[in-house]
Write an enzyme that holds these catalytic residues in place. Structure first.
Site, PDB file in Angstrom:
ATOM      1  N   HIS A 134       3.817   1.267   4.047  1.00  0.00           N
ATOM      2  CA  HIS A 134       4.634   0.391   3.053  1.00  0.00           C
ATOM      3  C   HIS A 134       6.002   0.716   3.509  1.00  0.00           C
ATOM      4  CE1 HIS A 134       2.018   1.294  -0.633  1.00  0.00           C
ATOM      5  NE2 HIS A 134       1.247   0.381   0.217  1.00  0.00           N
ATOM      6  N   GLU A 178       8.977   1.234   2.476  1.00  0.00           N
ATOM      7  CA  GLU A 178      10.029   2.415   1.886  1.00  0.00           C
ATOM      8  C   GLU A 178       9.728   3.570   3.155  1.00  0.00           C
ATOM      9  OE1 GLU A 178       8.417   0.685  -1.916  1.00  0.00           O
ATOM     10  OE2 GLU A 178       7.665   0.759   0.046  1.00  0.00           O
ATOM     11  N   CYS A 189       5.591   2.256  -4.980  1.00  0.00           N
ATOM     12  CA  CYS A 189       4.164   2.813  -5.633  1.00  0.00           C
ATOM     13  C   CYS A 189       4.473   4.295  -5.878  1.00  0.00           C
ATOM     14  CB  CYS A 189       3.205   2.428  -4.539  1.00  0.00           C
ATOM     15  SG  CYS A 189       3.100   3.375  -3.091  1.00  0.00           S
ATOM     16  N   CYS A 225       4.841   6.275  -2.206  1.00  0.00           N
ATOM     17  CA  CYS A 225       6.268   6.104  -1.618  1.00  0.00           C
ATOM     18  C   CYS A 225       7.519   6.709  -2.679  1.00  0.00           C
ATOM     19  CB  CYS A 225       6.703   4.543  -1.769  1.00  0.00           C
ATOM     20  SG  CYS A 225       5.763   3.484  -0.433  1.00  0.00           S
TER      21      CYS A 225
END
Length: 151
Positions: A81, A83, A109, A112
């Site tokens: 991801h 992040e 999410c 993260c």
């Protein structure tokens, strides 16, 4: 003479996150992230496969093939991801993100969120909602300020 409209800081950094998302190699969702402290960019990230791994656009999306709903079974994704990539980039370059703000095109999410909590992120600014109830609960429990940025 035409007046130039200067964006405020939140919109400025969100526009940068949106440009970063254009580098995404994910077939399902393009996400960009910017970590900022004292109005200075510390690191950026977008979602896609790890270095040296073929992109999903070449080999296909396993989650799509298995019809995995959004927000479930993250472990089946070959990508990382945005992040996470931003936090990793900061670490690779020896930059502390403790006390920073995350600007992200989408709400983080739960995976993260846990990383952001432990990295010391104090504020999250995002534009697009991501349905993850546990992430919402953890952000609230960690007292992280959240701003949903409107246009």
């Amino acid at each position: 003479m035409e007046k130039i409209v200067r964006p405020d800081w939140d919109h400025y950094f969100m526009e940068i996150a949106q440009v970063i998302s254009k580098r995404s190699t994910c077939l399902r969702r393009s996400v960009g992230a910017v970590l900022v402290k004292d109005k200075q960019i510390l690191a950026t990230g977008y979602n896609g496969t790890p270095r040296g791994i073929e992109h999903c656009e070449k080999v296909g999306c396993l989650r799509e093939e298995l019809k995995v709903p959004s927000g479930q079974m993250h472990e089946l994704c070959r990508g990382i991801h945005a992040e996470q990539n931003a936090v990793i980039q900061a670490a690779v370059h020896g930059v502390s993100v403790n006390g920073a703000t995350l600007y992200c095109t989408h709400q983080p999410c739960v995976v993260c969120t846990k990383i952001l909590i432990n990295a010391g992120i104090e504020k999250i600014v995002y534009k697009n909602y991501y349905p993850d109830k546990l992430a919402d609960e953890m952000i609230k429990a960690a007292n992280i300020e959240v701003i949903v940025l409107e246009k």
